[in-house]
Write a protein that holds these residues in place. Structure first.
Motif, short mmCIF file in Angstrom:
data_model
loop_
_atom_site.label_atom_id
_atom_site.label_comp_id
_atom_site.label_asym_id
_atom_site.label_seq_id
_atom_site.Cartn_x
_atom_site.Cartn_y
_atom_site.Cartn_z
N GLN A 1 0.77 -1.25 -0.10
CA GLN A 1 -0.01 -0.18 -0.06
C GLN A 1 1.08 1.21 -0.02
N ASP B 1 0.58 6.70 -3.93
CA ASP B 1 0.09 7.03 -5.25
C ASP B 1 -0.40 5.69 -5.92
N GLN B 2 -0.16 4.48 -5.41
CA GLN B 2 -0.62 3.24 -6.26
C GLN B 2 -1.66 2.51 -5.32
N GLY B 3 -2.08 3.13 -3.96
CA GLY B 3 -3.23 2.28 -3.59
C GLY B 3 -2.65 1.10 -3.19
N LEU B 4 -3.62 0.12 -3.27
CA LEU B 4 -3.50 -1.34 -2.54
C LEU B 4 -2.85 -2.23 -3.63
#
Lengths: 111, 113
Positions: free
Chosen positions: A37, A40-43
């Motif tokens: 997590q 900028d990329q989330g999960l």
């Protein structure tokens, strides 16, 4: 408490180093999943193991590897660390058809 | 490949008002849909799931979600928001079997007293 244990909770290391994150799944859960997590990329799904065998691979870098041991605990190895690898790394476990149960994560800071 | 979209980064709602957190999905087969909540410095906690059956699914802490196949949506709802509901909410989907969950980017819910 989800029953999934992750160690360590925090890890600070330098670029170029190697670290190992550990996960103990809930009792009876055969599947282990690793997620990253970041802001900028989330999960992002990294990799899944089922009863010791690799089952699925996601956006996992070649510098990263994982394994699941006979006692079902899992380790995620991160090598040649870069600043961009700083993130929260979550482990989750499940039995077939059940929701994922997440650990509290390991916060990795690469300086 | 499956995917999830949560169109709102942030949702603000007054305490006591109804809340909705939106989610749309794309999957090749029958969808298995989930909502998770994340509090600060904690892992994700399961709220509810839709596998099959009634389109309105009830979950933990008074939350519910409505599955709409034609709109490929699975919005999270609660009739009366609490300040303690303030957290990061994730929608997730998989296409059945034991495949990994794919998560949306999350929606931060802020409930104001």
């Amino acid at each position: 408490d989800s029953g999934v244990t992750q160690t360590p909770k925090h890890l600070i290391t330098a670029t170029g180093q190697r670290v190992t994150l550990r996960c103990s799944p809930r009792s009876g859960d055969l599947s282990v999943y690793w997620y990253q997590q970041s802001l900028d990329q989330g999960l992002q799904f990294l990799i899944q193991y089922y009863n010791g065998e690799e089952r699925a691979k996601g956006n996992i870098l070649e510098r990263f590897s994982a394994q699941q041991f006979p006692d079902l605990h899992s380790e995620l190895n991160l090598s040649s660390l870069e600043l961009g690898d700083s993130a929260l790394y979550f482990c989750a476990s499940s039995v077939r058809g059940s929701p994922l149960h997440f650990g509290n994560g390991t916060r990795l800071t690469v300086t | 490949a499956q995917s999830v979209a949560q169109p709102e980064d942030q949702v603000n709602v007054a305490e006591g008002n109804p809340l909705t957190v939106k989610c749309t999905y794309s999957v090749s087969g029958n969808p298995y849909l989930f909502w998770y909540v994340q509090y600060p410095n904690r892992g994700l906690q399961f709220l509810l799931k839709y596998i099959t059956g009634d389109n309105l699914v009830k979950g933990s802490y008074g939350f519910e979600a409505e599955f709409n196949k034609s709109q490929t949506s699975f919005h999270l709802k609660k009739p009366s928001a609490l300040v303690s509901d303030s957290a990061l909410y994730f929608c997730a989907v998989r296409d059945g079997g034991n495949t990994p969950l794919v998560f949306g980017k999350g929606t931060r819910l802020s409930v104001i007293a």
